[in-house]
Design a protein around this motif. Structure first.
Motif, PDB file in Angstrom:
ATOM      1  N   HIS A   1      -6.259   2.788   3.413  1.00  9.00           N
ATOM      2  CA  HIS A   1      -6.585   4.008   2.114  1.00  9.00           C
ATOM      3  C   HIS A   1      -6.048   5.162   2.337  1.00  9.00           C
TER       4      HIS A   1
ATOM      5  N   ARG B   1      -2.691   7.468   1.361  1.00  5.10           N
ATOM      6  CA  ARG B   1      -2.156   8.971   0.441  1.00  5.10           C
ATOM      7  C   ARG B   1      -1.813   9.979   1.343  1.00  5.10           C
TER       8      ARG B   1
ATOM      9  N   GLY C   1      -1.037  -3.901  -0.576  1.00  3.53           N
ATOM     10  CA  GLY C   1      -1.909  -2.585  -0.271  1.00  3.53           C
ATOM     11  C   GLY C   1      -1.655  -2.219   0.440  1.00  3.53           C
ATOM     12  N   ASP C   2      -1.711  -2.975   2.141  1.00  3.56           N
ATOM     13  CA  ASP C   2      -1.689  -2.460   3.079  1.00  3.56           C
ATOM     14  C   ASP C   2      -0.316  -2.414   3.603  1.00  3.56           C
TER      15      ASP C   2
ATOM     16  N   SER D   1      -4.660  -2.256  -4.958  1.00  2.00           N
ATOM     17  CA  SER D   1      -3.622  -0.966  -5.080  1.00  2.00           C
ATOM     18  C   SER D   1      -3.039  -1.356  -3.973  1.00  2.00           C
TER      19      SER D   1
ATOM     20  N   SER E   1      -0.311   0.566  -1.742  1.00  2.00           N
ATOM     21  CA  SER E   1      -0.870   2.017  -0.827  1.00  2.00           C
ATOM     22  C   SER E   1       0.776   2.956  -0.353  1.00  2.00           C
TER      23      SER E   1
END
Length: 282
Positions: free
Chosen positions: A155, A159, A198-199, A280, A282
């Motif tokens: 995560h 960002r 999401g990875d 979610s 990435s």
């Protein structure tokens, strides 16, 4: 418990033995249905129950698929009104983008080709035009991405990755290029959700080291080198996407990629309840 299908990946790590829950397969089927029916932005879809019947899935799994697609901006769910293809924010050309399929090899390759064109030029201009403050922002985000990669914090890496590419876009001093970078990454994030949960699709540290190399080229004012390094960076991403999509196409349960039936049919691939946790990008 969700019906899951095995998705082989590269190497022997846990992610390479990941299973895909049924609601993700149904989300993919639903995108195929939208494209096959030539539905456009703002068009209304059948009810949740109707979609479940068309896709041959349970209503609960279909509900979770709709939630996922609404979360990534592909559907709009209006209380008391129904389910709609999400409205485009642009003109007629954006209607074609409403048919982007995040798990289609052809579509992902087109997206990455476009990304190469846009971001390579953005990096070249950043190396020529970046101010000292902008260079620092690029370097700091690259260094942050490396720390996150070394800590195996997906995560935090995501960002920092976004901040890095945004910083390079800002340093190009062209609002249209910067907007294009953000838009193409928005579509790429849809593939992240549906293909990678999401990875990141590959080695975080390799990507972070590439960020650092691009940052140094920008700082040194090496425009051509910055462009070449960005092309290499995106090519690495492309090879990872290709491998993941091929794994799904040819190894998914030994059946190939799921398809949307033209007529209502029964399916066993997504007949169970999905897990409650959300994914979610990435």
């Amino acid at each position: 418990m969700a019906a899951q299908s095995h998705v082989p990946g590269e190497g022997d790590d846990d992610a390479s033995r990941r299973y895909r829950p049924g609601y993700e397969l149904v989300a993919e089927q639903l995108l195929n249905y939208i494209a096959e029916q030539d539905l456009r932005s703002g068009d209304r879809l059948p009810t949740e129950q109707g979609l479940a019947h068309i896709l041959g899935a349970s209503r609960n799994v279909t509900r979770e698929a709709v939630k996922v697609l609404a979360a990534i901006g592909r559907l709009s769910v209006r209380r008391g009104a129904g389910i709609f293809v999400a409205e485009s924010t642009g003109g007629p050309a954006d209607d074609e983008l409403s048919h982007f399929r995040p798990t289609s090899m052809e579509h992902v390759l087109m997206l990455l080709d476009y990304r190469t064109v846009i971001e390579s030029e953005t990096a070249r201009r950043a190396a020529s035009l970046a101010t000292p403050i902008e260079v620092r922002a690029i370097r700091e985000s690259a260094e942050t991405s490396l720390r996150a990669a070394q800590a195996a914090d997906g995560h935090a890496f995501a960002r920092a990755d976004t901040e890095f590419h945004d910083a390079v876009g800002a340093a190009a001093h062209n609002v249209f290029l910067r907007s294009s970078v953000a838009n193409v990454r928005r579509f790429a994030s849809q593939s992240d959700v549906l293909l990678f949960h999401g990875d990141a699709p590959g080695s975080l540290e390799v990507a972070a080291q590439q960020h650092l190399a691009i940052a140094e080229a920008v700082a040194a004012g090496e425009a051509d080198l910055a462009r070449e390094l960005m092309v290499e960076h995106i090519a690495t991403t492309q090879s990872q996407f290709e491998r993941k999509i091929r794994d799904r196409l040819f190894n998914l349960d030994g059946r190939g990629a799921p398809k949307v039936p033209v007529q209502p049919s029964r399916s066993t691939s997504a007949a169970e309840e999905p897990p409650s946790q959300e994914t979610s990008a990435s």
